[in-house]
Enzyme design. Structure first.
Site, short mmCIF file in Angstrom:
data_model
loop_
_atom_site.label_atom_id
_atom_site.label_comp_id
_atom_site.label_asym_id
_atom_site.label_seq_id
_atom_site.Cartn_x
_atom_site.Cartn_y
_atom_site.Cartn_z
N ASP A 116 -10.58 3.17 -3.45
CA ASP A 116 -11.08 1.89 -2.93
C ASP A 116 -12.51 1.66 -3.39
O ASP A 116 -13.34 2.57 -3.34
CB ASP A 116 -11.12 1.91 -1.39
N ASP A 169 0.83 -1.20 0.00
CA ASP A 169 0.00 0.00 0.00
C ASP A 169 0.88 1.26 0.00
O ASP A 169 2.11 1.17 0.09
CB ASP A 169 -0.94 -0.03 1.23
C1 GLA Z 1 -6.21 1.38 1.56
C2 GLA Z 1 -6.30 0.42 0.39
C3 GLA Z 1 -7.35 -0.64 0.68
C4 GLA Z 1 -7.04 -1.38 1.96
C5 GLA Z 1 -6.88 -0.38 3.09
C6 GLA Z 1 -6.36 -1.03 4.36
O1 GLA Z 1 -7.34 2.14 1.71
O2 GLA Z 1 -6.62 1.10 -0.78
O3 GLA Z 1 -7.44 -1.55 -0.41
O4 GLA Z 1 -5.86 -2.13 1.78
O5 GLA Z 1 -5.95 0.66 2.76
O6 GLA Z 1 -6.19 -0.14 5.39
#
Ligand code: GLA
Length: 458
Positions: A235, A173
């Site tokens: 997301d 990430d």
């Molecule tokens: C970000 C990512 C998600 C997930 C969250 C976890 O928002 O884009 O896919 O992995 O972090 O905290």
């Protein structure tokens, strides 16, 4: 546009050359076709409450074991879903002597290694999660020790830990790091993983933050070399609106995606939210079909033990999965759209690998973007939509090591050259024949799709 005798201008020749780029993708031998599996984030987020009553649903060894068993017993492994991916919130809140450890209450001291061994015995693979910044997005330890600096990072030590545990995939990430510096810093993690000599699939999110939150465009070549998968948008949430926002952004980027997306390195529009609380059956089929036409990774985030049969059937549709897994891995373009009385219709075309007379076969998807009224007869001229997919045909031909020129010439030449196509509906049991100069008319439900495969009549 009619094509005359095919003499390539230097610019066209160069752009065709640029499309090949095989040596520039991450060469760890993985993700030759879009990976398939399951990931905990959208459905189970950072639920770390494992008190009685919630033990089935909290981020723990038990959850991933339960899902692994269901992938097998409900026939998902059989159709290709193989990765079980842990997302955020799996580790203890701080490192122990510089090393990551799983939360011992939720996973046990040696929990990740045990989970990996168990999954491997079950012919599945385990994915884990980290972050290129000092902390993950949910504030667990990240791979960087101090902000925006390579000094004191944990890339090597964590890569060694993951390899020793037997991890098969790593999602990296990009929270809590200077987004602009990420491009210089984060690719070193891929090198650290490579050094372990364990094949570990790499998903990167750091190119996404750069694209989304800064004025700087990510260097797609760098991303392609460092990542088997790379997120490029927000997301996904369990809502139709969220799926549509992914669609809109993806269409805006489609020409770029077409060039950089393919075997070894894929753009990732995020998880399949099919079978959760929000999408209707038509909307769920739309997500599945779009992800298949895009050659996107198929990572479900749902509760396989609470999945309604209709949704399981959509996720296990072998014909759509075959489209998703087509060896050429071409990104299907949106080639035409039209305003209709109660909404909008869109056509997507993906060239796929069986070639006849130098042309690929085609998967054509109609999407009816409407939330009013009945099913609707969407109709487009076949020649128009196939010729508009010429850039995708060029990518397909390049990957098949043939020239696209003859195919484009045939698609543009007089009606007797291509007799027509037989078509097969990939969801409903219907088939037929259609000529190149006919209208291809299909009834499509609001928020729904029709997906057909066209093979040239020999
Ligand atoms: C970000 C990512 C998600 C997930 C969250 C976890 O928002 O884009 O896919 O992995 O972090 O905290």
């Amino acid at each position: 546009m009619k094509l005359g005798p095919i003499l390539l201008s230097p610019i066209v020749a160069l752009s065709i050359l640029a499309l090949s780029r095989p040596s520039n993708s991450l060469e760890n031998g993985l993700a030759k076709t879009p990976p398939m599996g399951w990931i905990s984030w959208e459905r189970f987020t950072c639920d770390i409450d494992c008190s009685p009553g919630n033990q089935n649903d909290c981020i723990s060894k038990q959850l991933y074991t339960r899902i692994a068993d269901s992938l097998i017993s409900k026939g998902f492994r059989e159709v290709g879903y193989e990765y079980v991916n842990i997302d955020d919130c799996w580790s203890s809140k701080s490192r122990v002597e510089g090393r990551l450890e799983p939360d011992s209450e939720r996973f046990g001291e040696n929990g990740i290694k045990e989970l990996a061994d168990e999954l491997h015995r079950k012919k599945l693979k385990l994915g884990i999660y980290g972050d290129c910044g000092v902390e993950t997005c949910a504030h667990y330890p990240g791979q960087l020790a101090s902000n925006s600096s390579l000094d004191g990072n944990y890339f090597d030590v964590d890569a060694q830990t993951f390899a020793a545990w037997g991890v098969d995939s790593f999602k990296f990430d990009g929270c809590n790091i200077d987004f602009v510096q990420a491009e210089q810093i984060c690719p070193a993690m891929t090198e650290a993983l490579k050094k372990t000599e364990r094949p570990i699939l790499v998903t990167c999110e750091w190119p996404f933050y750069l694209l989304r939150y800064t004025e700087t465009k990510p260097n797609f070549e760098v991303a392609r070399k460092s990542c088997n998968l790379w997120r490029y948008f927000d997301d996904i949430f369990d809502s139709w609106q969220s799926v549509m926002s992914v669609l809109d952004f993806t269409i805006k980027m489609q020409d770029t995606i077409l060039q950089y997306h393919g075997p070894g390195s894929w753009f990732d529009p995020d998880q399949l939210v099919i079978g959760n609380f929000a999408l209707s059956r038509d909307q769920a089929l739309t997500q599945m079909a779009l992800w298949s036409v895009w050659s996107a990774p198929l990572f479900m985030s749902n509760d396989l033990d609470k999945l309604h049969d209709d949704y399981a059937k959509i996720l296990k549709n072998k014909k759509l999965i075959q489209v998703n897994q087509d060896e050429l891995g071409v990104f299907g373009l949106m080639v035409a759209e039209r305003s209709e009385q109660n909404g909008k219709s869109m056509v997507f075309v993906k060239p796929v690998s069986e070639f006849t007379n130098e042309c690929p076969s085609f998967v054509v998807m109609y999407f009816y973007r409407s939330s009013l009224g009945n099913d609707f007869p969407v109709s487009f001229g076949l020649r128009e939509i196939l010729t508009k997919s010429s850039e995708a045909i060029k990518v397909a031909a390049k990957r098949k090591h043939t020239s696209a020129d003859r195919c484009l010439e045939r698609l543009n030449s007089n009606p007797t050259v291509i007799r027509g196509y037989k078509w097969e509906d990939l969801v409903e049991d219907q088939r037929g024949e259609v000529n190149l100069d006919e209208q291809l008319k299909l009834y499509v439900n609001p928020s729904g799709v029709r997906v057909i495969k066209l093979e040239e009549l020999s």
